[in-house]
Scaffold this active site. Structure first.
Site, mmCIF file in Angstrom:
data_model
loop_
_atom_site.group_PDB
_atom_site.id
_atom_site.type_symbol
_atom_site.label_atom_id
_atom_site.label_comp_id
_atom_site.label_asym_id
_atom_site.label_seq_id
_atom_site.Cartn_x
_atom_site.Cartn_y
_atom_site.Cartn_z
ATOM 1 C CB CYS A 120 35.555 54.671 45.059
ATOM 2 S SG CYS A 120 35.438 53.486 44.011
ATOM 3 C CG HIS A 265 32.593 54.212 47.747
ATOM 4 N ND1 HIS A 265 32.090 54.779 47.288
ATOM 5 C CD2 HIS A 265 33.497 53.086 47.544
ATOM 6 C CE1 HIS A 265 32.268 53.749 45.787
ATOM 7 N NE2 HIS A 265 33.394 52.940 46.451
ATOM 8 C CG ASN A 295 30.883 51.180 43.250
ATOM 9 O OD1 ASN A 295 30.922 52.562 43.416
ATOM 10 N ND2 ASN A 295 32.053 50.598 43.710
HETATM 11 O O1 UT7 Z 1 34.633 50.872 44.366
HETATM 12 C C1 UT7 Z 1 35.782 50.287 43.991
HETATM 13 C C2 UT7 Z 1 36.270 49.281 45.206
HETATM 14 N N1 UT7 Z 1 35.535 47.969 44.912
HETATM 15 C C3 UT7 Z 1 35.227 47.246 45.776
HETATM 16 O O2 UT7 Z 1 35.613 47.588 47.027
HETATM 17 C C4 UT7 Z 1 35.110 45.667 45.778
HETATM 18 C C5 UT7 Z 1 35.870 44.959 46.753
HETATM 19 N N2 UT7 Z 1 35.518 43.515 46.376
HETATM 20 C C6 UT7 Z 1 34.453 42.766 46.383
HETATM 21 O O3 UT7 Z 1 33.476 43.937 47.068
HETATM 22 C C7 UT7 Z 1 34.282 41.400 46.499
HETATM 23 O O4 UT7 Z 1 35.879 40.797 46.349
HETATM 24 C C8 UT7 Z 1 33.478 40.938 45.205
HETATM 25 C C9 UT7 Z 1 32.180 41.127 45.371
HETATM 26 C C10 UT7 Z 1 34.046 41.626 44.034
HETATM 27 C C11 UT7 Z 1 33.564 39.451 44.982
HETATM 28 O O5 UT7 Z 1 33.279 38.799 45.821
HETATM 29 P P1 UT7 Z 1 34.186 37.704 46.515
HETATM 30 O O6 UT7 Z 1 33.625 36.943 47.617
HETATM 31 O O7 UT7 Z 1 35.536 38.056 46.679
HETATM 32 O O8 UT7 Z 1 34.202 36.496 45.350
HETATM 33 P P2 UT7 Z 1 35.512 35.994 44.467
HETATM 34 O O9 UT7 Z 1 36.210 37.171 43.539
HETATM 35 O O10 UT7 Z 1 36.478 35.184 45.321
HETATM 36 O O11 UT7 Z 1 34.859 34.933 43.365
HETATM 37 C C12 UT7 Z 1 34.058 33.821 43.943
HETATM 38 C C13 UT7 Z 1 33.694 32.891 43.064
HETATM 39 C C14 UT7 Z 1 34.704 32.718 41.870
HETATM 40 O O12 UT7 Z 1 34.301 31.353 41.510
HETATM 41 P P3 UT7 Z 1 35.570 30.176 41.798
HETATM 42 O O13 UT7 Z 1 36.632 30.605 41.373
HETATM 43 O O14 UT7 Z 1 35.223 30.040 43.401
HETATM 44 O O15 UT7 Z 1 35.001 29.081 41.227
HETATM 45 C C15 UT7 Z 1 34.253 33.587 40.591
HETATM 46 O O16 UT7 Z 1 34.534 33.210 39.599
HETATM 47 O O17 UT7 Z 1 32.505 33.737 42.315
HETATM 48 C C16 UT7 Z 1 32.711 33.631 40.897
HETATM 49 N N3 UT7 Z 1 31.966 34.982 40.462
HETATM 50 C C17 UT7 Z 1 30.624 34.815 40.082
HETATM 51 N N4 UT7 Z 1 29.736 34.077 40.260
HETATM 52 C C18 UT7 Z 1 28.686 34.545 39.888
HETATM 53 C C19 UT7 Z 1 32.416 36.003 40.228
HETATM 54 N N5 UT7 Z 1 31.644 36.987 39.630
HETATM 55 C C20 UT7 Z 1 30.609 36.225 39.809
HETATM 56 C C21 UT7 Z 1 29.162 36.579 39.180
HETATM 57 N N6 UT7 Z 1 28.482 35.889 39.336
HETATM 58 N N7 UT7 Z 1 28.751 37.877 38.832
#
Ligand code: UT7
Length: 338
Positions: A120, A265, A295
């Protein structure tokens, strides 16, 4: 090769971008995996992204129209390019670099081509190289590209949903050359890396560290797909992007209030909203196109700058702040007066 004869400031002389025509909405993804438009929009701000239309289109292919647009914007032609810097984490093939493929497609035999593998932050790492080359008189016009094809490398299933919904394909390009007006130029750049976070966002295989580099078991386990500790990346990004932005603004002797356009970014709309809050930069002065493209890693900054320039949100004399954070971990910032 036409070496530059001056050591004047370097500047962004033109920008361009290109995205594939195939629009993939969150609803389309919800047909492939257990996700929803609501979850994706709430967590990331993404509504749709672009995927290549068919197999056979690589990062260098997306870079061709983006490069031509940037050349036209700069009032130059392909023959004026003295060096290529190609930032990508999704090269057409493992080797050689995509810069070589691009040089061939642009008809530039003999022109040096350097691939940059800084995910990135790749565009900002490339900007630092191009800036140094131009200022030192090594090369006069550097074609700097950020281009990615993610759609062929993400796992479009329930297992891969946390990463797959975030990424899209696209390219951005910039021509870096000697400044032509007083005040114009790249004013400051700062780059960082911390490999203690290398495995928080990575693709494990194929790997030269393993013999063989890729096995049938690894394919079944999905080791060839990106894996991310999203929360960890989020925490780091919201700390490091404001930090590096403040540092490059200080070096450029500008305040946040003097920034005409902020091009962060595009990894997550929520990350950028927090970064803007911390810096005191209004969202109205900030590029946000993640809704349309997801992204596109190394492409997000040149793509966003190119769109904003064409929309009239910046132009000659504008102070532009850029900042990125991503896999590596790597991060960086830059201040440029157009
Ligand atoms: O450019 C590279 C750099 N990347 C980034 O900067 C990404 C940084 N991180 C993020 O943007 C966020 O952490 C995410 C958008 C990737 C995820 O958001 P979050 O609020 O941290 O969600 P999480 O990973 O804690 O997941 C919450 C829940 C989980 O379920 P449980 O364990 O709470 O039951 C995941 O399994 O959401 C679930 N989940 C989804 N649900 C529906 C994970 N992916 C998905 C999905 N659809 N695609």
């Amino acid at each position: 090769m036409k070496p530059s004869t001056t050591t004047s400031a370097s500047a962004i002389l033109g920008v361009g971008h290109h995205v594939p025509s195939k629009v993939v909405t969150n609803h389309d993804l919800a047909k492939l995996m257990n996700t929803s438009d609501e979850w994706i929009v709430q967590r990331s701000g993404i509504k749709e992204r672009r995927f290549i239309e068919h197999s056979g289109i690589g990062a260098s292919d997306l870079a061709v129209p983006a490069s031509n647009m940037a050349l036209e914007h700069a009032g130059l032609s392909a023959g004026d390019v003295d060096a290529i810097v190609f930032a990508t984490l999704s090269p057409d093939h493992n080797f050689p670099g995509s810069g070589c493929f691009l040089g061939d497609k642009l008809g530039l035999p003999g022109v040096p081509a350097l691939d940059v593998r800084n995910q990135c932050s790749g565009f900002l790492y490339g900007l630092s190289i191009a800036d140094a080359w131009v200022r030192a008189g090594v090369y006069r016009h550097v074609l700097l590209v950020g281009s990615e094809v993610h759609s062929t490398g993400i796992e479009l299933t329930d297992r891969g949903r946390d990463v797959a919904v975030l990424f899209g394909d696209g390219a951005g390009a910039a021509i870096i050359g000697p400044a032509t007006r007083p005040g114009q130029g790249i004013r400051s750049i700062e780059l960082h890396a911390d490999g203690s976070g290398a495995k928080e966002l990575w693709v494990e295989a194929p790997a030269s560290a393993y013999a063989p580099r890729l096995t049938a078991e690894m394919l079944v386990e999905g080791k060839h797909f990106p894996a991310m500790n999203g929360k960890q990346v989020f925490r780091w990004a919201t700390e490091k992007m404001p930090e590096v932005s403040r540092a490059v603004l200080a070096r450029a002797e500008l305040t946040a209030a003097e920034v005409d356009l902020f091009v962060p970014h595009q990894a997550n709309l929520r990350i950028n909203q927090l970064v803007c809050q911390k810096l005191g930069i209004p969202e109205a002065k900030t590029v946000a196109n993640i809704e349309k493209y997801g992204n596109t890693t190394a492409a997000t900054i040149p793509l966003g700058l190119s769109e904003a320039w064409r929309e009239g949100r910046c132009g000659a004399g504008s102070h532009v702040l850029m900042a990125a954070f991503g896999s590596g971990f790597t991060w960086g910032g830059a201040v440029v007066t157009l």
